[in-house]
Design a protein around this motif. Structure first.
Motif, short mmCIF file in Angstrom:
data_model
loop_
_atom_site.label_atom_id
_atom_site.label_comp_id
_atom_site.label_asym_id
_atom_site.label_seq_id
_atom_site.Cartn_x
_atom_site.Cartn_y
_atom_site.Cartn_z
N GLN A 106 0.81 -1.22 0.00
CA GLN A 106 0.00 0.00 0.00
C GLN A 106 0.85 1.28 0.00
O GLN A 106 0.32 2.37 0.19
N ASP A 107 2.15 1.13 -0.19
CA ASP A 107 3.09 2.26 -0.22
C ASP A 107 3.07 3.09 1.06
O ASP A 107 3.36 4.30 1.05
N ILE A 108 2.76 2.44 2.18
CA ILE A 108 2.93 3.08 3.49
C ILE A 108 4.41 3.01 3.85
O ILE A 108 4.96 3.95 4.42
N LEU A 109 5.03 1.90 3.50
CA LEU A 109 6.48 1.73 3.64
C LEU A 109 7.09 2.01 2.27
O LEU A 109 6.74 1.36 1.29
N THR A 110 7.99 2.98 2.23
CA THR A 110 8.51 3.48 0.95
C THR A 110 10.03 3.34 0.87
O THR A 110 10.75 4.33 1.11
N PRO A 111 10.54 2.17 0.54
CA PRO A 111 11.98 1.93 0.52
C PRO A 111 12.77 2.92 -0.34
O PRO A 111 13.91 3.25 0.01
N LYS A 112 12.20 3.39 -1.42
CA LYS A 112 12.94 4.30 -2.31
C LYS A 112 13.23 5.64 -1.66
O LYS A 112 14.14 6.35 -2.09
N THR A 113 12.50 5.99 -0.63
CA THR A 113 12.70 7.29 0.02
C THR A 113 13.59 7.21 1.27
O THR A 113 14.03 8.25 1.77
N TRP A 114 13.86 6.02 1.77
CA TRP A 114 14.56 5.89 3.05
C TRP A 114 15.95 6.51 3.05
O TRP A 114 16.37 7.08 4.05
N SER A 115 16.66 6.43 1.94
CA SER A 115 18.02 6.99 1.92
C SER A 115 18.00 8.51 2.06
O SER A 115 19.00 9.11 2.45
N MET A 116 16.88 9.14 1.76
CA MET A 116 16.77 10.59 1.85
C MET A 116 16.14 11.03 3.18
O MET A 116 16.02 12.23 3.44
N MET A 117 15.73 10.07 4.00
CA MET A 117 15.03 10.38 5.24
C MET A 117 15.99 10.30 6.43
O MET A 117 16.94 9.53 6.43
N SER A 118 15.69 11.10 7.46
CA SER A 118 16.45 11.02 8.71
C SER A 118 16.09 9.73 9.44
O SER A 118 15.07 9.08 9.12
N ASP A 119 16.90 9.38 10.41
CA ASP A 119 16.59 8.21 11.23
C ASP A 119 15.20 8.32 11.84
O ASP A 119 14.42 7.36 11.80
#
Length: 180
Positions: A106-119
């Motif tokens: 459901q794109d609640i978890l978005t792996p493609k964005t994690w590298s750009m997100m803070s911890d």
């Protein structure tokens, strides 16, 4: 499977800063963090490992792999609950892993964005899924995203190791552990 880029540098830094860590690092010099590059598998294994021993978790994971072949979202969601229970998963863990699989779908978890997100942003996203708490999110930051400077104060294995290696008689307080 890959090791974090910072791994060697971190080991050298910690060994210079602390004699006890230097001893441990030397004793376990070949140990590393392994990343399977499958966020669903990493989170499923974290759920499997909650509140059970490492050997019990390994057994459950191996049974699940035998049942599913590859532990993927599709294979997991196609499995029936009775088969998952036979692998050693409780009803609650089945529910939590299902929530995670659906979170990816459901794109609640978005792996493609994690590298750009803070911890903290990754933790917030992960913990929006029922079944993923702070400990699981921190384990994910460490083992999947290879983030530095994550200290999972709720990890019983870590706390027990700190108590064993740094305390002679009295249990250390949370504050003393954080100071170390």
């Amino acid at each position: 499977m890959t090791c974090p880029r910072y791994w060697q540098e971190a080991k050298e830094y910690l060994a210079k800063k602390d004699d006890i860590l230097a001893n441990l690092i030397s004793s376990y010099s070949s140990e590393t963090i392994i990343n399977y590059h499958n966020p669903f598998l990493t989170l499923a294994n974290a759920i499997i490992g909650q509140q059970i021993s490492v050997s019990a978790a390994t057994t459950v994971s191996q049974r699940l792999k035998s049942l599913l072949g590859d532990i993927t979202i599709k294979n997991y969601l196609e499995a029936d609950e009775a088969s998952l229970r036979k692998c050693g998963l409780s009803y609650r863990k089945i529910s939590y892993i299902t929530n995670i699989a659906q979170g990816f779908e459901q794109d609640i978890l978005t792996p493609k964005t994690w590298s750009m997100m803070s911890d903290q942003e990754v933790i917030k996203q992960l913990t929006s899924i029922k079944g993923i708490g702070l400990w699981t999110a921190q384990m994910f930051l460490i083992f999947h995203l290879h983030r530095k400077d994550i200290f999972p104060i709720a990890d019983l294995g870590l706390i027990n190791a700190i108590q064993r290696h740094y305390s002679t008689e009295n249990s250390l307080t949370k504050e003393q552990i954080l100071e170390l």
